[in-house]
Enzyme design. Sequence first.
Site, short mmCIF file in Angstrom:
data_model
loop_
_atom_site.label_atom_id
_atom_site.label_comp_id
_atom_site.label_asym_id
_atom_site.label_seq_id
_atom_site.Cartn_x
_atom_site.Cartn_y
_atom_site.Cartn_z
N LYS A 177 0.88 -1.16 0.00
CA LYS A 177 0.00 0.00 0.00
C LYS A 177 0.92 1.21 0.00
CE LYS A 177 -3.12 2.86 2.69
NZ LYS A 177 -3.63 3.20 4.04
N SER A 179 1.26 5.00 0.02
CA SER A 179 0.45 6.15 0.38
C SER A 179 1.16 7.48 0.24
CB SER A 179 -0.05 6.00 1.84
OG SER A 179 -0.94 4.92 1.95
#
Length: 306
Positions: A177, A179
């Site tokens: 992930k 970000s």
Amino acid sequence: MKKPLPFAYPPHMKLSGIFPPITTPFDHNGDIYKAKIEHNVMKWNMTSLAGYVVCGSTGESVMLTPEEKLLSWELVAKYAAPEKLLIAGTGVESVRETVSLTNQAAEMGYKAAMVRTPHYYKNLVNRNEAQMLYFRAVADQTKIPLMIYNWPQATGVDISPEAVAQLSHHPNIIAIKESSGSLEKVMQMMREAKPGFQVLVGSAPTLWPSLQMGAVGAVLAFANAAPYATITIWEAHRTREIEAGRDWQDRIARAAQLVTTKYGIPGLKYAMDLSGYYGGPSRLPLSPVGEAAKREIEAAFADLRG
């Protein structure tokens, strides 16, 4: 000779789609509000969200005791629809506790763990070798696969695409992930990582371009309050409706910026209250948004409810 991994891992786990890193509902005494976990999850179950990330940063995981994390995982697993993929946010600073939390989540039915970069001893861990040692040591001992979680704006540690590319060859590290909001980093990871390694993004303001570049999905705080808007962008990508995707990306831009970068979790929780979910208070020292911020959030979310 490499030490054999102690468990048999699923060879292919698809993480495609939109996952909210769900907020943790607290009552006004500051305790986990069990009934509101049920309320929120049952409402999200009616959407086509791919699943739920439980005890991520948006869930105020750094404010939760280990016992509260276990309770949150247990309750979400109880109420989640069978088709929703459950991911536990388990990353803490030490390998030992991260492994322990991950394997306890696995026993509750969680299929993957989202593990953030260690960052407290920055001068010692803010380099590729230390980050790779941490993730490999965790992945060697966990019963479910890992998603690396990189959020340098909060941690002050930015794992490099080169380190991610090397970690992608570990059989129990299946995704990241990302970000940071950097499209360049997303592209480099997809170029250099092992084929089949999955890149998800954690930035709603760059959702559409990230999907167009090859990201397989997203873990979005914004989806807590506006799941349908994010799902619409995902579906536009899936069905190649480019104009619709761009249009919806433009529509969410202001609201997403308010409840992520500008007002953060307290702002997001207020937006959830507006949208029929339970946001409620955050844990101190996070403080509620003021009246001016509320008006700003109300205006931005007026066309995104439902």
